[in-house]
Design a protein around this motif. Structure first.
Motif, short mmCIF file in Angstrom:
data_model
loop_
_atom_site.label_atom_id
_atom_site.label_comp_id
_atom_site.label_asym_id
_atom_site.label_seq_id
_atom_site.Cartn_x
_atom_site.Cartn_y
_atom_site.Cartn_z
N ARG A 143 0.79 -1.36 -0.06
CA ARG A 143 0.07 -0.01 0.09
C ARG A 143 0.79 1.36 0.05
N ILE A 144 2.19 1.25 0.55
CA ILE A 144 3.02 2.30 0.74
C ILE A 144 4.29 1.76 0.03
N VAL A 145 5.15 2.72 -0.70
CA VAL A 145 6.50 2.25 -1.22
C VAL A 145 7.15 3.31 -0.89
N SER A 146 8.51 3.00 -0.38
CA SER A 146 9.21 4.13 0.30
C SER A 146 10.53 4.24 -0.24
N PRO A 147 10.85 4.94 -1.25
CA PRO A 147 12.00 5.32 -1.96
C PRO A 147 13.02 6.25 -1.08
N PHE A 148 14.19 5.99 -0.73
CA PHE A 148 15.07 6.67 0.10
C PHE A 148 15.85 7.54 -0.57
N SER A 199 0.55 7.32 -14.56
CA SER A 199 0.61 6.87 -15.74
C SER A 199 -0.43 5.52 -15.92
N HIS A 200 -0.01 4.85 -14.83
CA HIS A 200 -0.81 3.25 -14.84
C HIS A 200 -1.84 3.23 -13.85
N GLY A 201 -2.38 4.21 -13.19
CA GLY A 201 -3.32 3.95 -12.24
C GLY A 201 -3.08 3.11 -11.17
N ILE A 202 -1.72 3.23 -10.82
CA ILE A 202 -1.51 2.42 -9.47
C ILE A 202 -1.80 3.30 -8.35
N GLU A 203 -2.51 2.48 -7.21
CA GLU A 203 -2.96 3.22 -6.01
C GLU A 203 -1.88 3.17 -5.26
N ALA A 204 -1.13 2.49 -4.92
CA ALA A 204 0.06 2.44 -3.79
C ALA A 204 0.54 4.03 -3.57
N GLU A 205 0.48 4.31 -2.28
CA GLU A 205 1.32 5.74 -2.05
C GLU A 205 2.75 5.66 -2.10
N VAL A 206 3.08 6.93 -2.48
CA VAL A 206 4.66 7.06 -2.46
C VAL A 206 5.17 7.77 -1.49
N LEU A 207 5.91 7.36 -0.41
CA LEU A 207 6.45 7.69 0.65
C LEU A 207 7.93 8.20 0.66
N ALA A 208 8.20 9.66 0.26
CA ALA A 208 9.78 10.14 0.42
C ALA A 208 10.36 9.69 1.75
N ALA A 209 11.25 8.89 1.62
CA ALA A 209 11.89 8.66 2.96
C ALA A 209 13.47 9.12 2.74
N SER A 210 14.08 9.21 4.05
CA SER A 210 15.16 9.55 4.08
C SER A 210 15.66 11.18 3.71
N LEU A 211 14.61 12.04 4.07
CA LEU A 211 14.70 13.33 3.68
C LEU A 211 15.44 14.06 4.85
N ARG A 212 16.47 15.01 4.33
CA ARG A 212 17.36 15.54 5.38
C ARG A 212 17.24 16.99 5.90
N GLY A 213 16.41 17.61 5.04
CA GLY A 213 16.02 19.16 5.35
C GLY A 213 14.68 19.54 4.55
N SER A 214 14.31 20.77 5.31
CA SER A 214 13.02 21.26 4.97
C SER A 214 12.85 21.63 3.73
N ARG A 215 13.96 22.12 2.57
CA ARG A 215 13.63 22.09 1.41
C ARG A 215 13.72 20.85 0.54
N GLN A 216 14.11 19.85 0.92
CA GLN A 216 14.17 18.61 0.37
C GLN A 216 12.41 18.09 0.63
N VAL A 217 11.70 18.73 1.74
CA VAL A 217 10.54 18.18 1.90
C VAL A 217 9.84 18.77 0.78
N ARG A 218 9.93 20.14 0.71
CA ARG A 218 9.30 21.02 -0.18
C ARG A 218 9.57 20.34 -1.56
N ASP A 219 10.64 19.78 -1.87
CA ASP A 219 10.88 19.35 -3.44
C ASP A 219 10.07 17.83 -3.37
N ALA A 220 9.99 17.10 -2.26
CA ALA A 220 9.27 15.87 -2.41
C ALA A 220 7.72 16.44 -2.70
#
Length: 264
Positions: A143-148, A199-220
Motif C-alpha cells: 500500500r506504501i512504497v518508500s524510496p530512500f 500513468s498506470h493508475g497504481i494506487e499505492a502511495e509514494v512515501l519519500a524517505a530519508s529526507l534530510r532538510g526542509s527544502r527537500q521536503v518541499r521538493d518531495a
C-alpha cells in the motif's frame, strides 16, 4: 502531502500529534529499542504507547527476518499482537532482502508482500532505490512504497567525489554527468515513481524517505509524493525563517496595551 514523523521517541511523536500536522509514524527496531530503554519501558508496552498516540493514522513496524518464511511469520505475529491496540499497524518489508553476492532470493521480499497483503495486512515496502523496485512492490500488493531519497543523493555525491555533510542540500536536477541508472537525485527517484504510478493508475502511495532538510521536503511535495517521513528536527526547521522572527519582534514592539487587554 501527508507528513509522517520518522521517530521512535514517544515524546517527539506526542509533540508532532499535539501540533496537528502528523499523519503517521515510521520506526525501525533499533530506534524503538533505544527509545524504550532510555525511558525505562518494556519494549512491548512502549510500542503500544506509540500506536495509541498515533491512533487513526498508520504506524510502520519493521520485520527483522530476511527470508520469505521468516518475514511472513514475523509479519503475521507483529500484526496479530499489535494491530488490535489501535488498528493502525503497517508491516514494513524490504523490497529485496538478499545480501551482496547472494543470488536466488531476489523475489522473497515481494513474495512476502503478496502473502501478507493477501491476509489483509497493509504493507509499507522499504529500501526502494529504483522506480522498477517500486513498481514491483506495488504490483505485489504494497500500500506504501518508500524510496530512500537522501541515500540516493549520498550515492551520487560519492561517485562524483563530492565532500558533503549528511544534512547538505542536494538539488533535484543532480550533478551534471552523474546519475544512478538514469536517476539523477533522490527527489528525481520520487518523481519518476509518481509519474509511473499516475500513468498506470497504481494506487499505492509514494512515501519519500530519508529526507534530510526542509527544502527537500518541499521538493518531495512538488514532485508529487503522497507522504514524506521526516525526523523531528526537520519538522521544526519547516517552520523557521529569519523574517518570521524579525516580524515577531516588530509585532511585540508595535503592541498597543489597550488592544492586548481585549484578549485578557
Amino acid at each position: 502531502m501527508k507528513i509522517f514523523i520518522d521517530s521512535a521517541k514517544l515524546t517527539e511523536i506526542e509533540e508532532a500529534y499535539r501540533c496537528g500536522v502528523c499523519d503517521g509514524v515510521t520506526t525501525n527496531p533499533s530506534l524503538i529499542k533505544a527509545a524504550a530503554s532510555e525511558g525505562g519501558s518494556d519494549l512491548e508496552e512502549y510500542i503500544k504507547k506509540i500506536l495509541t498516540t498515533a491512533r487513526g493514522t498508520p504506524v510502520s513496524l519493521e520485520v527483522t527476518e530476511y527470508t520469505f518464511e521468516g518475514m511472513v511469520a514475523q509479519g503475521r505475529k507483529l500484526y496479530k499482537k499489535f494491530n488490535p491496540v489501535a488498528e493502525n499497524v503497517y508491516i514494513k518489508i524490504p523490497v529485496n532482502p538478499s545480501f551482496e553476492g547472494e543470488g536466488g532470493r531476489e523475489f522473497e521480499g515481494i513474495s512476502a508482500i503478496r502473502v501478507l497483503a493477501g491476509d489483509g495486512i497493509p504493507i509499507n515496502c522499504t529500501l526502494i532505490f529504483t522506480p522498477e523496485q517500486a513498481l514491483m512492490a506495488a504490483k505485489a500488493g504494497a500500500r506504501i512504497v518508500s524510496p530512500f531519497a537522501g541515500r540516493i543523493d549520498d550515492l551520487i555525491r560519492k561517485r562524483a567525489e563530492v565532500k558533503f555533510e549528511k544534512a547538505d542540500y542536494f538539488p533535484t536536477e543532480g550533478l551534471e554527468g552523474f546519475d544512478d541508472d538514469g536517476v539523477v537525485s533522490g527527489i528525481d527517484l520520487v518523481a519518476q515513481i509518481v509519474e509511473i504510478f499516475d500513468s498506470h493508475g497504481i494506487e499505492a502511495e509514494v512515501l519519500a524517505a530519508s529526507l534530510r532538510g526542509s527544502r527537500q521536503v518541499r521538493d518531495a511535495a512538488l514532485a508529487g509524493a503522497d507522504i514524506a517521513t521526516i525526523p523531528m528536527y526537520v519538522m521544526r526547521d519547516m517552520l523557521v525563517h529569519p523574517k518570521t522572527r524579525e516580524g515577531m519582534r516588530g509585532f511585540l514592539e508595535d503592541t498597543i496595551p489597550e488592544y492586548a487587554a481585549l484578549g485578557e
